[in-house]
Design an enzyme around this catalytic site. Structure first.
Site, PDB file in Angstrom:
ATOM      1  N   ASP A 378      -5.771   0.405   9.519  1.00 45.72           N
ATOM      2  CA  ASP A 378      -5.233  -0.300   8.363  1.00 45.72           C
ATOM      3  C   ASP A 378      -6.266  -1.244   7.775  1.00 45.72           C
ATOM      4  O   ASP A 378      -6.835  -2.079   8.489  1.00 45.72           O
ATOM      5  CB  ASP A 378      -4.012  -1.104   8.811  1.00 45.72           C
ATOM      6  CG  ASP A 378      -2.906  -1.103   7.781  1.00 45.72           C
ATOM      7  OD1 ASP A 378      -3.123  -0.555   6.691  1.00 45.72           O
ATOM      8  OD2 ASP A 378      -1.836  -1.649   8.082  1.00 45.72           O
ATOM      9  N   HIS A 380      -6.970  -3.943   4.381  1.00 41.88           N
ATOM     10  CA  HIS A 380      -6.454  -4.639   3.205  1.00 41.88           C
ATOM     11  C   HIS A 380      -7.620  -5.325   2.525  1.00 41.88           C
ATOM     12  O   HIS A 380      -8.354  -6.087   3.153  1.00 41.88           O
ATOM     13  CB  HIS A 380      -5.353  -5.629   3.594  1.00 41.88           C
ATOM     14  CG  HIS A 380      -4.125  -4.936   4.100  1.00 41.88           C
ATOM     15  ND1 HIS A 380      -3.889  -4.733   5.439  1.00 41.88           N
ATOM     16  CD2 HIS A 380      -3.094  -4.347   3.435  1.00 41.88           C
ATOM     17  CE1 HIS A 380      -2.748  -4.058   5.586  1.00 41.88           C
ATOM     18  NE2 HIS A 380      -2.252  -3.817   4.388  1.00 41.88           N
TER      19      HIS A 380
END
Length: 646
Positions: A378, A380
């Protein structure tokens, strides 16, 4: 087969337009043509069922991807023997060349009178204004229509079904079909409704197309990662742990480690910062992020903790709810907010292999490709609005390049736009985000397919759809553009002019999840992983015990090069050892007999059975090390190493 009229509607060949019209032929080997064949075959199935089981009541029978199904109310579940009988009956019906004849029913009352013996069809007639697409196919959309199957010799109607159509001209236009399996199904997909019995089948425009499809299914079964996971000792799902929760065995752990290590290496080179976050958090975090409002059904139930009682049992400190995290993004928002941020830090790219937990319904869990506990790779990215377009372009190139490094190289993109019943933020923000993603996708040069309503509640997304070795499509990387969570968490940075500004947030997963990507790669390579990913890269096989010291020295030389090498000193005969390690998909086997040991050489044996004899040990070790270091994804064969034959 059928035609498409000027408005794009499919019409039977018996259709007579009211005035001259331009129509487009729809061929049998097109997707729409195949759907017509399959829906026509579903009618033949239903006719056969009611001939063999006269008390059977009809549900619905739409075409689906690669086939069709039909639901029935019957006294007992269908058996494999029933399918044999039904196939035989269907072939008789098809041979009879019954004509599909469309008939408009004048009124709802007339339809009910004609269908009085079919309770599920009666319900569809009552609900025809509010049913879903599959059910609309049954009731005819704006008008009620019945398709009669007419005997070509007598002209009599032998069977009929409430249906929108269109259909093939006759049953003889169903060239090839096969019934596949049975399953239980609930009427209209609602578990509160009556359980029916469903028969699945497939139908194609030719016997050759059907044979190719069945071979593809057989190959997919051979490649099933759940089966290979057991055969190759990669992973398992112990009942004691729970459904959808995998454990990786030592061999699977090595494959996973290599996946992670290479991904980390590439992320570091691309300027990502590594972060970590816990597996649980207070409910307020997910209230702020919106997950409790929009995603709670996909989360595990809360744990009520931290309550303190006094000596009398009264609550001195109230407890609070904690949740297993379904996403990593709220934690990364808190890391960004932990101190003041400057525009000079942006874009700030955070990356985490974060374990998340999602309460998938038991019927949707499927091996590693749909689990309840998963590890997301993940990232971001927090950036200014001016940086968004360049960052999206860079991200898309990054994920495509890394997927190619793992051997996937056939892609198209999907643009998921807002679900108007499940979103936060203004229309203006959603439009801005959608336009930015569309621009980045179009500039990639890849095919872009719309996915209306498929976005998460906080922003639209691009998803990379990758085709595997069998041509099947898997959703891989996703890139989501989010103007909303930075507002929810009150994220700010200091701009060049001293003002406080909101960053834009880009959510990005590359593999989707490590578990799912592991399953996809297992099937893509049929368990024969590239040498750089293989749990065991080289096995040394002495022909007799006398060569064990020689092969052990080869093993040690390979290990000094960082290769995963093993020596098979078992009592098995050489041919059995070769079979064993070929079955285990080992990319390189090095054999040594008396002449090899005397000459300081080995013989290469590959997965495909090809062989190169008498290669000096130093040359063999360097060749394998070079192949692995280059991360070659091809399966090694003698043809790929012509230099070893010199």
């Amino acid at each position: 087969m059928v035609v498409r009229d000027a408005e794009g509607r499919l019409r039977d060949l018996s259709w007579v337009p009211e005035a001259d019209a331009v129509v487009e032929p729809v061929t049998a080997d097109s997707e729409e043509g195949r759907s017509v064949i399959r829906h026509s075959c579903a009618h033949v199935l239903a006719q056969a069922v009611q001939q063999e089981f006269p008390e059977a009541k009809l549900g619905i029978g739409p075409p689906v991807k690669d086939g069709f199904y039909y639901d029935f109310q019957v006294d007992r579940p269908f058996t494999p023997e029933d399918l044999v009988v039904l196939e035989r009956r269907m072939k008789q019906i098809i041979k009879g060349a019954q004509r599909f004849s469309r008939r408009v029913v004048e009124s709802v009352e007339a339809a009910k009178a004609e269908l009085a013996h079919e309770p599920f069809k009666l319900e569809l007639v009552d609900l025809k204004s509010e049913v879903d697409d599959a059910e609309v196919m049954e009731v005819g959309g704006g008008e009620l229509t019945i398709y009669d199957n007419v005997d070509p010799r007598s002209g009599e109607t032998v069977w009929g079904d409430l249906c929108r159509g269109p259909h093939a001209p006759t049953t003889k236009h169903i060239p090839a079909f096969k019934l596949m399996r049975t399953a239980a199904a609930y009427w209209r997909g609602d578990q509160n409704n009556q359980q029916l019995q469903r028969i699945y089948g497939t139908a194609w425009e030719s016997q050759e197309a059907l044979d190719a499809h069945l071979e593809l299914l057989a190959e997919a079964e051979r490649r099933d990662h759940r089966k290979l996971g057991t055969e190759l000792d990669l992973f398992s799902f112990p009942e004691e742990i729970g459904s959808g929760l995998a454990v990786f065995h030592p061999k699977g752990g090595i494959v996973r480690m290599e996946m992670e290590n290479y991904s980390r290496q590439r992320h570091l080179a691309a300027g990502y910062s590594f972060v970590n976050s816990p597996h649980i958090a207070k409910g307020n975090l997910f209230q702020t992020s919106g997950h409790l409002d929009w995603y709670k059904d996909g989360m595990y139930p809360s744990m009520h903790l931290d309550e303190e009682l006094d000596a009398e049992g009264n609550v001195r400190k109230p407890g609070q709810d904690y949740y297993l995290k379904p996403m990593n993004c709220p934690f990364h928002d808190l890391i960004f907010r932990s101190r003041g941020r400057s525009y000079r830090e942006l874009p700030l790219r955070m990356f985490e292999f974060g374990s998340v937990y999602r309460y998938e319904k038991s019927g949707t869990i499927h091996g590693l490709t749909r689990v309840r506990g998963l590890t997301q790779d993940d990232a971001h990215i927090f950036c200014t609005e001016d940086q968004v377009q360049d960052e999206l372009k860079s991200l898309l190139n990054f994920v495509l390049d890394l997927l190619r490094d793992f051997g996937l190289d056939d892609f198209y993109l999907e643009l998921s736009t807002r679900n108007d019943e499940k979103y936060v933020g203004s229309d203006e923000i959603w439009q801005k985000a959608t336009d930015a993603l569309r621009t980045a996708a179009e500039e990639s040069g890849l095919e872009l397919v719309p996915d209306p309503g498929g976005a998460a509640f906080y922003g639209p997304k691009i998803s990379v759809q990758a085709r595997d070795a069998l041509g099947r499509t898997w959703q891989m990387s996703t890139i989501q553009l989010d103007f909303n969570l930075p507002n929810a968490f009150d994220l700010e940075y200091s701009a060049a002019d001293g003002s406080r500004q909101r960053p834009v947030m880009i959510h990005r997963v590359l593999f989707g999840s490590l578990e799912r990507f592991f399953g996809v790669l297992t099937e893509h390579y049929a368990g024969a992983f590239p040498a750089w990913l293989s749990p065991v890269q080289v096995v040394g096989i002495p022909i007799s015990d006398e060569q064990i010291p020689h092969v052990r020295r080869v093993e040690e030389a390979l290990r000094l090069k960082g290769l995963r090498a093993e020596l098979d000193a078992s009592d098995d005969r050489m041919q059995k050892k070769i079979r064993t390690h070929t079955t285990q998909k080992v990319p390189f086997m090095l054999l040594a007999g008396a002449k090899d040991a005397e000459a300081g050489a080995v013989s290469f044996r590959f997965r495909d059975g090809s062989q190169i004899n008498g290669v000096p040990v130093d040359k063999a070790v360097e060749t394998i090390a070079d192949w692995v270091q280059r991360r070659e994804n091809a399966s090694p064969t003698a043809e790929l190493f012509p230099g070893l034959k010199d």
